[in-house]
Design an enzyme around this catalytic site. Structure first.
Site, short mmCIF file in Angstrom:
data_model
loop_
_atom_site.label_atom_id
_atom_site.label_comp_id
_atom_site.label_asym_id
_atom_site.label_seq_id
_atom_site.Cartn_x
_atom_site.Cartn_y
_atom_site.Cartn_z
N CYS A 27 46.76 43.17 41.22
CA CYS A 27 46.87 42.74 39.83
C CYS A 27 48.17 43.18 39.16
O CYS A 27 48.47 42.74 38.06
CB CYS A 27 45.71 43.31 39.03
SG CYS A 27 45.75 45.11 39.04
N ASP A 29 48.88 46.24 38.13
CA ASP A 29 48.71 47.39 37.24
C ASP A 29 49.33 48.65 37.85
O ASP A 29 49.50 48.74 39.06
CB ASP A 29 47.22 47.64 36.95
CG ASP A 29 46.63 46.54 36.07
OD1 ASP A 29 47.42 45.80 35.47
OD2 ASP A 29 45.40 46.44 36.00
N CYS A 52 43.58 47.86 33.66
CA CYS A 52 42.35 47.35 33.07
C CYS A 52 41.39 48.50 32.72
O CYS A 52 41.64 49.66 33.06
CB CYS A 52 41.68 46.41 34.05
SG CYS A 52 41.07 47.27 35.51
N CYS A 96 40.16 48.27 41.73
CA CYS A 96 40.75 49.10 40.67
C CYS A 96 40.61 50.59 41.00
O CYS A 96 41.45 51.39 40.61
CB CYS A 96 40.09 48.81 39.34
SG CYS A 96 40.01 47.07 38.94
FE1 FES Z 1 44.31 45.93 37.79
FE2 FES Z 1 41.85 46.72 37.61
S1 FES Z 1 42.58 44.70 37.32
S2 FES Z 1 43.53 47.86 38.28
#
Ligand code: FES
Length: 119
Positions: A27, A29, A52, A96
């Site tokens: 994602c 992140d 998230c 995640c």
């Molecule tokens: Fe990116 Fe959860 S959607 S760490």
């Protein structure tokens, strides 16, 4: 939800003994984990997560699980341990929890590398 709304150990340790920064390829992140180590034990740990809600909750729980543990014990914390401690995560959010476990391992490795260089 409690660990998302009231995350524990958020922030930075300016004089951290080890820092681990990881990105989630799924994602995009990002997360940074900071540790202070004394006598082979994690005496303080903080994190910063740009991700998230599940990433924030898993980071918070990971810091709670790792605090006070020896480096060996902390490096054995898995994403399954983290998810279980949060009473489970939705399947699509399991990736995640990788982020927090990986950032912790990266911080421990960073500490061990720095110690090796010093010696
Ligand atoms: Fe990116 Fe959860 S959607 S760490």
């Amino acid at each position: 939800m409690d660990h998302f709304r009231n995350p524990r150990n958020v922030g930075e340790i300016p004089d951290a003994d080890g820092v681990g920064t990881v990105g989630n390829p799924v994602c995009g992140d990002l997360m940074a984990m900071y540790i202070k180590v004394k006598d082979n034990r994690i005496i303080d740990i903080k994190f910063k997560t740009f991700g998230c809600g599940a990433a924030i909750a898993t980071s918070s729980m990971t810091t709670e699980l790792a605090k006070g543990k020896t480096l060996e014990e902390a490096s054995k914390i898995t994403r399954a341990d983290v998810a279980e401690s949060l009473d489970g995560l939705p399947t699509q959010k399991m990736h995640c929890s990788n982020l927090a476990a990986d950032a912790l391992k990266a911080a421990i490795n960073d500490y061990l590398e720095k110690k090796k260089v010093k010696k």
